[in-house]
Scaffold this motif. Sequence first.
Motif, PDB file in Angstrom:
ATOM      1  N   UNK A 285       0.961  -1.181  -0.025  1.00 57.23           N
ATOM      2  CA  UNK A 285      -0.135   0.001   0.063  1.00 57.23           C
ATOM      3  C   UNK A 285       0.936   1.197   0.124  1.00 57.23           C
ATOM      4  N   UNK A 286       0.442   2.266  -0.842  1.00 59.70           N
ATOM      5  CA  UNK A 286       1.339   3.479  -0.762  1.00 59.70           C
ATOM      6  C   UNK A 286       0.402   4.674  -0.215  1.00 59.70           C
ATOM      7  N   UNK A 287       0.853   5.255   1.007  1.00 59.60           N
ATOM      8  CA  UNK A 287       0.323   6.160   1.600  1.00 59.60           C
ATOM      9  C   UNK A 287       0.758   7.646   1.238  1.00 59.60           C
ATOM     10  N   UNK A 288       0.018   8.656   0.577  1.00 62.24           N
ATOM     11  CA  UNK A 288       0.272   9.662  -0.063  1.00 62.24           C
ATOM     12  C   UNK A 288      -0.265  10.762   1.031  1.00 62.24           C
ATOM     13  N   UNK A 289       0.866  11.486   1.764  1.00 59.97           N
ATOM     14  CA  UNK A 289       0.349  12.702   2.409  1.00 59.97           C
ATOM     15  C   UNK A 289       0.828  13.907   1.878  1.00 59.97           C
ATOM     16  N   UNK A 290      -0.204  14.831   2.127  1.00 60.57           N
ATOM     17  CA  UNK A 290      -0.192  16.365   1.574  1.00 60.57           C
ATOM     18  C   UNK A 290       0.830  16.849   2.456  1.00 60.57           C
ATOM     19  N   UNK A 291       1.577  17.942   1.864  1.00 61.37           N
ATOM     20  CA  UNK A 291       2.673  18.157   2.636  1.00 61.37           C
ATOM     21  C   UNK A 291       2.234  19.023   4.099  1.00 61.37           C
ATOM     22  N   UNK A 292       1.080  19.450   3.994  1.00 57.69           N
ATOM     23  CA  UNK A 292       0.622  19.929   5.472  1.00 57.69           C
ATOM     24  C   UNK A 292       0.513  18.971   6.522  1.00 57.69           C
ATOM     25  N   UNK A 293      -0.200  17.934   6.114  1.00 54.71           N
ATOM     26  CA  UNK A 293      -0.309  16.626   6.978  1.00 54.71           C
ATOM     27  C   UNK A 293       1.222  16.066   7.201  1.00 54.71           C
ATOM     28  N   UNK A 294       2.048  16.113   6.303  1.00 54.16           N
ATOM     29  CA  UNK A 294       3.347  15.247   6.554  1.00 54.16           C
ATOM     30  C   UNK A 294       4.098  16.384   7.531  1.00 54.16           C
ATOM     31  N   UNK A 295       4.019  17.613   7.478  1.00 55.83           N
ATOM     32  CA  UNK A 295       4.702  18.561   8.362  1.00 55.83           C
ATOM     33  C   UNK A 295       4.241  18.280   9.743  1.00 55.83           C
ATOM     34  N   UNK A 296       2.661  18.138  10.177  1.00 54.98           N
ATOM     35  CA  UNK A 296       2.292  17.782  11.392  1.00 54.98           C
ATOM     36  C   UNK A 296       2.893  16.632  11.706  1.00 54.98           C
ATOM     37  N   UNK A 297       2.824  15.378  11.028  1.00 54.39           N
ATOM     38  CA  UNK A 297       3.553  14.177  11.355  1.00 54.39           C
ATOM     39  C   UNK A 297       4.754  14.146  11.885  1.00 54.39           C
ATOM     40  N   UNK A 298       5.502  15.172  10.980  1.00 57.85           N
ATOM     41  CA  UNK A 298       7.061  15.079  11.445  1.00 57.85           C
ATOM     42  C   UNK A 298       7.213  15.885  12.791  1.00 57.85           C
ATOM     43  N   UNK A 299       6.399  17.011  12.951  1.00 59.23           N
ATOM     44  CA  UNK A 299       6.371  17.634  14.361  1.00 59.23           C
ATOM     45  C   UNK A 299       6.109  16.589  15.393  1.00 59.23           C
ATOM     46  N   UNK A 300       5.067  15.929  15.180  1.00 62.02           N
ATOM     47  CA  UNK A 300       4.737  14.835  16.330  1.00 62.02           C
ATOM     48  C   UNK A 300       5.778  13.736  16.418  1.00 62.02           C
ATOM     49  N   UNK A 301       6.305  13.215  15.242  1.00 59.94           N
ATOM     50  CA  UNK A 301       7.380  12.164  15.661  1.00 59.94           C
ATOM     51  C   UNK A 301       8.497  12.952  16.195  1.00 59.94           C
ATOM     52  N   UNK A 302       8.742  14.113  15.862  1.00 56.21           N
ATOM     53  CA  UNK A 302       9.940  14.658  16.622  1.00 56.21           C
ATOM     54  C   UNK A 302       9.700  15.006  18.105  1.00 56.21           C
ATOM     55  N   UNK A 303       8.535  15.361  18.614  1.00 56.49           N
ATOM     56  CA  UNK A 303       8.376  15.493  19.999  1.00 56.49           C
ATOM     57  C   UNK A 303       8.107  14.090  20.779  1.00 56.49           C
TER      58      UNK A 303
END
Length: 318
Positions: free
Chosen positions: A297-315
């Motif tokens: 399966x390929x998950x394609x995140x919009x850049x705005x959603x990907x940025x939120x996900x990146x901040x969450x994983x960083x914290x």
Amino acid sequence: MQSQQSPVPSGTSRRTGFASSAELDDLLDLATSSTSSRSTPQPASPIAATPEPESLPPMPTSRNDLFASYREYQKKIAALAFEVRKIEAHLFGDHWDSVINTPETKSPGDIAYLAIENLLKQAEKQYAPPGGTLTIDRSAVFRDLGLDERSHWRFIEREALVPFDLARMHAYLADAYGGDAGETAAYKQAAAELIKFFRFDDTEAVATTKRHVACTVRVWSNHKDYAPKGTLEVSYNEHQRISRAFQALACVMAWAERYDLQAALSRSAIAGYCFTFKSRQRETFPGLGIIAFKEKWTFEFDHSVAEKLRLFLGQYGA
């Protein structure tokens, strides 16, 4: 067959098989007196008498009074049963009916386990963040309380030689997960689940384009029986993994205040056991697209959603 001997009063002759007329009179008097004592109530001795409990009214004599008393006791029993059921529902949660309806199959250890399990589930629900889930490690709870899990149940079967203290466990859960501790633990669990599912620690698993950030995940599928040709379904062992990933993503989106995506993920049928699809089928969510193939399966995140996900994983992903 030998006949039982009747009680014989003192003075009766046993030398022959016959009794004198005086002895017959004595036997007749004895039989009459014993019969009348059984049929006629004798006044009880003041010393041997047991007083009636003061709380119990005298037994009614008429059928109407008996019926009225029965209805009154029935109401009291129903009210008491209602209160008991409330206690059972609070103590055992969803398992209260199994404790009551099949008590013969529930040992003291089973009942104690259901009470503890319900307490842990209540804590998971109470201390979880909005839109997220919290999983409390049962073994860690027993270890922190100084109890060995398996021996604890064995001792409960033996009349609870190990202290069974729900109040102590409740206080421990409030101290360990109260305030922000429960939310932080749930966020860390969600981050760990997403890192494992999407393999974010592997840079080759993530591809960035101008339109989206794509993550390819290995998902094994099978051809569904008794369905149109080309219909696929996720293999049995993959369902739980996908379900946990969707729950973790919904938790992140609630944290990021992307409630539209969080709601869509929460009610999506993709993580359910009845989901079927065709190869290259695309599922669309707000800010996320999923393309399902037979083996990935390929998950394609919009850049705005990907940025939120990146901040969450960083914290929370450290």
